[in-house]
Design a protein around this motif. Sequence first.
Motif, short mmCIF file in Angstrom:
data_model
loop_
_atom_site.label_atom_id
_atom_site.label_comp_id
_atom_site.label_asym_id
_atom_site.label_seq_id
_atom_site.Cartn_x
_atom_site.Cartn_y
_atom_site.Cartn_z
N TRP A 244 -3.05 1.55 5.59
CA TRP A 244 -3.48 2.95 5.68
C TRP A 244 -3.33 3.46 7.11
O TRP A 244 -2.85 4.58 7.34
CB TRP A 244 -4.93 3.06 5.22
N ALA A 245 -3.73 2.64 8.10
CA ALA A 245 -3.63 3.06 9.50
C ALA A 245 -2.18 3.29 9.90
O ALA A 245 -1.86 4.27 10.59
CB ALA A 245 -4.27 2.01 10.40
N ALA A 256 6.17 7.08 -1.14
CA ALA A 256 6.37 5.86 -0.35
C ALA A 256 5.05 5.40 0.27
O ALA A 256 4.73 4.20 0.26
CB ALA A 256 7.41 6.11 0.73
N LYS A 257 4.27 6.34 0.79
CA LYS A 257 2.97 5.98 1.38
C LYS A 257 2.04 5.40 0.31
O LYS A 257 1.33 4.42 0.56
CB LYS A 257 2.33 7.20 2.02
N SER A 258 2.05 6.00 -0.86
CA SER A 258 1.18 5.53 -1.94
C SER A 258 1.52 4.10 -2.34
O SER A 258 0.65 3.24 -2.47
CB SER A 258 1.29 6.46 -3.16
N ILE A 259 2.81 3.84 -2.54
CA ILE A 259 3.23 2.51 -2.96
C ILE A 259 2.96 1.49 -1.87
O ILE A 259 2.53 0.36 -2.14
CB ILE A 259 4.73 2.51 -3.35
N THR A 308 -4.93 6.81 -3.18
CA THR A 308 -3.61 7.39 -2.99
C THR A 308 -3.54 8.81 -3.55
O THR A 308 -2.92 9.69 -2.96
CB THR A 308 -2.50 6.55 -3.62
N HIS A 309 -4.19 9.04 -4.69
CA HIS A 309 -4.22 10.38 -5.26
C HIS A 309 -5.05 11.33 -4.42
O HIS A 309 -4.77 12.52 -4.34
CB HIS A 309 -4.77 10.32 -6.71
N PHE A 310 -6.06 10.78 -3.75
CA PHE A 310 -6.90 11.61 -2.89
C PHE A 310 -6.25 11.88 -1.54
O PHE A 310 -6.30 13.00 -1.02
CB PHE A 310 -8.25 10.90 -2.69
N LEU A 311 -5.59 10.84 -0.98
CA LEU A 311 -5.00 10.95 0.36
C LEU A 311 -3.64 11.64 0.36
O LEU A 311 -3.31 12.40 1.28
CB LEU A 311 -4.87 9.56 0.98
N TYR A 312 -2.82 11.36 -0.67
CA TYR A 312 -1.44 11.82 -0.63
C TYR A 312 -1.11 12.76 -1.78
O TYR A 312 -0.01 13.18 -1.96
CB TYR A 312 -0.49 10.61 -0.68
#
Length: 312
Positions: A244-245, A256-259, A308-312
């Motif tokens: 995450w960092a 890509a970030k989520s995966i 991931t749904h919340f962040l991205y």
Amino acid sequence: MYSQFFILFAMIVVGYYGYRKGWLTREVNKGMGGLVMQATIPAMLVTTIANIEITNDILVGFFLMMAAQAAAMMIFGFLMRLYGKARKLDGRLLDMLDITTGSLNNGFIGLPVATIFFGDVGVMYMSAGVLGLNLYLWSYGVYVLGGKQGGSGAQMGKTFLKGAVNPNCIAIFLGLALTLSNTVHLVPQALLDFLTRLGDLSTPLSLIYIGALAGSSGIKQLFHEKDALEISIVKMLAMPFLAWAVMLIVPAGDMAKSIFLVTAALPSAVVVPMMVEKYGYGEKMSSDIVLLTTLISVLELPACVWLTHFLY
């Protein structure tokens, strides 16, 4: 999303209950694992990738994801080696600790999770992790576990090819070749339908396998293995946090970030204890870490998917 979480948990529970009731034996589950890795997952990878319209961005992202995951496994394994040294573990266990904690179970767990929650493009990126895992295990992993004790370059190369050239990797490149050359329409429809139906078995069989693996492990006894439990908790908390960092500063797309984040929450790869037994030292602890991280991931993965749904 909650219905998808239910499906994931329910399939794992089916495997766990089936093993405890004696419907699935250790030998049957081992055979089912082989079927998944050698047949159903390759079929799913070929048909999924072959039917994706791959843009330049997706293709570049695929190879970047492969390299990023291989690098992340190397870096995190090294950090856990330092952690083990600081905790004054037996020095003979450090090589095993490096590879076991660095590895990620992209196949048995990562691909089903990507299928359920992220769709075809998610599977595409997760399959890049499968390639990254094979690159990591059969080159760096073999070197760390056994290569430093000897072995010629030719022997190392032969070991790498034997391990890395497997049905999953072949299926990924075959799917890429079909879609990039726009020749998937030349494949007989009956064959595509067969591969699709076979690939559809990957998610339920993989999750049932994981549940049966948990059922066969003697969960209460596992939690008495204090060193393995400590290492497993550190791995499963620290690796997603570091991922995450990193994603805060990397200009990657949301998928890509989520995966990448979800991949960091995967347990250690089930093949590693077999590699440790063959090339290194500490197979028992490696196996304990694989099983413990698998149990922890059952709770952690849904949380990461939600994030991931919340962040991205």
